[in-house]
Design a protein around this motif. Structure first.
Motif, PDB file in Angstrom:
ATOM      1  N   ALA A 521      -0.351  -0.372   4.230  1.00 52.15           N
ATOM      2  CA  ALA A 521      -0.300   0.299   2.715  1.00 52.15           C
ATOM      3  C   ALA A 521       0.816   1.284   2.643  1.00 52.15           C
ATOM      4  N   LEU A 522       1.260   1.870   3.876  1.00 54.36           N
ATOM      5  CA  LEU A 522       2.373   2.906   3.951  1.00 54.36           C
ATOM      6  C   LEU A 522       3.580   2.199   3.557  1.00 54.36           C
ATOM      7  N   HIS A 523       3.984   0.799   3.722  1.00 56.10           N
ATOM      8  CA  HIS A 523       5.112   0.164   3.662  1.00 56.10           C
ATOM      9  C   HIS A 523       5.171  -0.308   2.313  1.00 56.10           C
ATOM     10  N   SER A 524       3.831  -0.781   1.797  1.00 52.75           N
ATOM     11  CA  SER A 524       4.048  -1.074   0.417  1.00 52.75           C
ATOM     12  C   SER A 524       4.279   0.261  -0.508  1.00 52.75           C
ATOM     13  N   ARG A 525       3.746   1.335  -0.272  1.00 57.74           N
ATOM     14  CA  ARG A 525       4.092   2.597  -1.007  1.00 57.74           C
ATOM     15  C   ARG A 525       5.502   3.014  -0.992  1.00 57.74           C
ATOM     16  N   ILE A 526       6.070   2.870   0.216  1.00 57.08           N
ATOM     17  CA  ILE A 526       7.542   3.113   0.112  1.00 57.08           C
ATOM     18  C   ILE A 526       8.200   2.496  -0.762  1.00 57.08           C
ATOM     19  N   GLN A 527       7.979   1.012  -0.637  1.00 57.35           N
ATOM     20  CA  GLN A 527       8.593  -0.031  -1.442  1.00 57.35           C
ATOM     21  C   GLN A 527       8.346   0.376  -3.096  1.00 57.35           C
ATOM     22  N   ASP A 528       7.235   0.531  -3.407  1.00 56.89           N
ATOM     23  CA  ASP A 528       6.853   1.015  -4.860  1.00 56.89           C
ATOM     24  C   ASP A 528       7.719   2.418  -5.179  1.00 56.89           C
ATOM     25  N   ALA A 529       7.845   3.340  -4.373  1.00 46.40           N
ATOM     26  CA  ALA A 529       8.229   4.615  -4.865  1.00 46.40           C
ATOM     27  C   ALA A 529       9.988   4.330  -4.731  1.00 46.40           C
ATOM     28  N   PHE A 530      10.366   3.694  -3.949  1.00 42.15           N
ATOM     29  CA  PHE A 530      11.891   3.457  -3.949  1.00 42.15           C
ATOM     30  C   PHE A 530      12.197   2.569  -5.256  1.00 42.15           C
ATOM     31  N   TYR A 531      11.626   1.560  -5.511  1.00 40.77           N
ATOM     32  CA  TYR A 531      11.892   0.569  -6.637  1.00 40.77           C
ATOM     33  C   TYR A 531      11.637   1.604  -7.975  1.00 40.77           C
TER      34      TYR A 531
END
Length: 584
Positions: A521-531
């Motif tokens: 979940a943390l990796h997916s949240r990082i991707q969403d935030a940077f996008y």
């Protein structure tokens, strides 16, 4: 009074024993004496040991009562020795004299008389001396010598007359008729056993067939109809064989006892049939006091185990607390205490176990000990390693740990191995010796108090402001399920590389068993935030022309109206001096 030196019973036992000991000592001294006439100490000790052993053997043989038998039938008992003759020797000589009197055709009248001579009673049948009754015989029985001699005389006379009667032609004919009847009866009994076992087997098979539908519902191979049928057939065969052997023993015992030539075999068969039962009854009766002691020890050990179990259960439930003794130690310590109590009970009750003093029991014990000592080196190392892991607090059931290359939850511990369940639901069994010799990482030990720090890294180019990257990573961590808001996540810049910066986000969690889900979940949240912020997660290891290249962000997350930049082309050819540029 006439002195009868030819009777060995009248010799002095103590005189003969003393003479034998003196002769043994003299012969040993003569053979071992050196030139100076002084026997060595070793020779004296050996002689004394031999004399002691000989005397002990003689005394044990003298004290053993023996039965006087005639053609295998016991008549009376000889309990004391006379002179050098043990009870066994006396009983054999008396039985031989009785047999001679039975077959002596010159002895017409088998009447037995008692003749008093030299303080003893002679029992005679005509010219045959059958037995000598001494005061020691009377003292061992506890009866007057004369009355004991008269009783023995009646017993021997009855035995002689009955034995002579068995050789009479009329008696032999009658015995033959009885033997024929017994043979017919035995054949009838065998036929009845066959019919009875056959009917019993048929009845059981019919009963089993009526229950076939019920047995088919039971999903067990052990209770299948075929297995039950075979088991019943085997049981019927064993019962039939046992009944046949019992009938055969009774038949042979009775038939062989009818004839004087086979009566000895008949008595042996009776002994073979009833000696084991008699031995078992005597052994059980003699073992009762020791059995009571073993039962008392067993009850005491059982009560001790129950008390220890209740005590450690209180510690495990938290009702009783001790400093430096965590509750998770209660269960393994309870097991160790139980094993020690059982071992103590076995050691204390070992001398009272049946046949514990027999050489066979000792041999089996030594054999088992050798096998255990040769094959338990690895098991012993695992047991010691298990104790070290338990009391060092490396982990407990339910902890998320890493042991070597295996990562999972501890689902069971024992003295030999530790079992893990990985996130892929794989069960991994790790011997305790291997777990002790490698690094053990426990993710659950500090999770509920200080929190477990989960961390992951991203690499961003130098063109992105580092403060903005910190904010994006922190917000992504705070939006991840399972991550604690307090303490707040933090970011470390762990490396300034040639083309990019390495950022590490550290976030706290109290549920280490869900760390795989939290990482995903943390990796997916990082991707969403940077996008969403328009920041590329890209590490430019090489120099590239960005003109005309599309930004590395998903199309749906790009800003409205985004277009890839055009390529810029320029002529880098140098202009010669004095020549106007082209197109001027």
């Amino acid at each position: 009074m006439v002195t009868r030196w030819h009777r060995p019973e009248a010799m002095s036992f103590r005189g003969v024993l003393a003479l034998a000991v003196i002769l043994m000592a003299m012969s040993a001294t003569t053979s071992a004496e050196p030139q100076n006439g002084t026997p060595p100490a070793a020779t004296q000790n050996a002689t004394q040991a031999a004399e002691t052993t000989a005397v002990a053997d003689l005394e044990s043989d003298q004290l053993k009562p023996t039965a006087v038998t005639l053609e295998g039938e016991p008549l009376l008992w000889v309990t004391v020795p006379i002179g050098p003759y043990s009870p066994q020797n006396r009983a054999d000589r008396i039985g031989q004299r009785l047999l001679e009197a039975v077959h002596d055709r010159a002895l017409r009248d088998p009447s037995v008389m008692v003749v008093e001579a030299e303080g003893s009673s002679e029992i005679r049948a005509g010219s045959h001396l059958l037995m000598l009754v001494t005061p020691r015989d009377a003292a061992s029985i506890g009866a007057p010598r004369t009355s004991l001699a008269q009783q023995y005389a009646r017993i021997l006379e009855t035995a002689i007359r009955n034995e002579r009667l068995r050789y009479a032609p009329a008696t032999l004919i009658r015995s033959g008729v009885f033997g024929l009847i017994a043979t017919l009866a035995f054949a009838l009994v065998v036929w009845g056993i066959q019919r009875l076992s056959g009917r019993l087997r048929a009845a059981l098979a019919s009963r089993l067939a009526s229950k076939a539908d019920t047995l088919a519902v039971i999903p067990s191979e052990m209770l299948s109809a075929n297995r039950l049928s075979q088991g019943l057939a085997t049981a019927a065969l064993i019962v039939r064989l046992g009944l046949f052997l019992l009938a055969l023993d009774f038949y042979l015992t009775y038939t062989l006892g009818l004839f004087p030539w086979t009566r000895v075999i008949s008595f042996k068969l009776v002994g073979y049939a009833f000696a084991p039962v008699r031995w078992v009854m005597i052994a059980v009766t003699g073992y009762l006091p020791k059995l009571l002691f073993v039962l008392v020890i067993t009850a005491a050990i059982h009560v001790g185990i129950r008390l220890v179990n209740a005590f450690f259960r209180q510690i495990e439930d938290g009702r009783v607390a001790f400093d430096n003794f965590p509750p998770e130690w209660a269960s393994p310590t309870n097991k160790i205490a139980r094993v020690l109590l059982i071992a103590f009970g076995l050691v204390v009750s070992f001398p009272y176990l049946p046949a514990s003093d027999s050489p066979a029991f000792a041999g089996v014990s030594v054999f088992i000990g050798v096998l255990v000592s040769l094959s338990s080196s690895s098991a012993l190392s695992n047991i010691i390693a298990g104790l070290v892991l338990t009391y060092s607090g490396a982990f407990k059931p339910g902890d998320r740990v890493r042991v070597g290359d295996a990562v999972g939850d501890v689902i069971g511990t024992s003295l030999l191995a530790t079992r893990l369940r990985t996130i892929k639901h794989e069960h991994v069994t790790i011997p305790n010796s291997i777990a002790l010799s490698t690094t053990v990482t426990n993710y659950s030990r500090e999770a509920k108090t200080h929190g477990l720090i989960l961390h992951t890294s991203v690499t961003i180019g130098y063109d992105a402001p580092w403060r903005r990257i910190h904010d994006l990573l922190t917000q992504a961590a705070l939006g991840t399920p399972g991550v604690l808001a307090d303490p707040r996540p933090f970011v470390w810049q762990t490396a300034l590389n040639d083309f990019y910066v390495t950022y590490e986000i550290n976030a706290y969690t109290a549920v280490p068993n869900d760390m795989a889900d939290i990482y995903a979940a943390l990796h997916s949240r990082i991707q969403d935030a940077f996008y969403a912020a328009g920041v590329e997660i890209m590490s430019p290891h090489y120099t590239s022309i960005r003109d005309g290249s599309t930004i590395a962000i998903p199309e749906a997350l790009r800003s409205p109206g985004y277009q890839a930049p055009p390529f810029r082309v320029a002529d880098a050819t140098p202009i010669p001096q004095g020549r106007p540029p082209r197109g001027a």
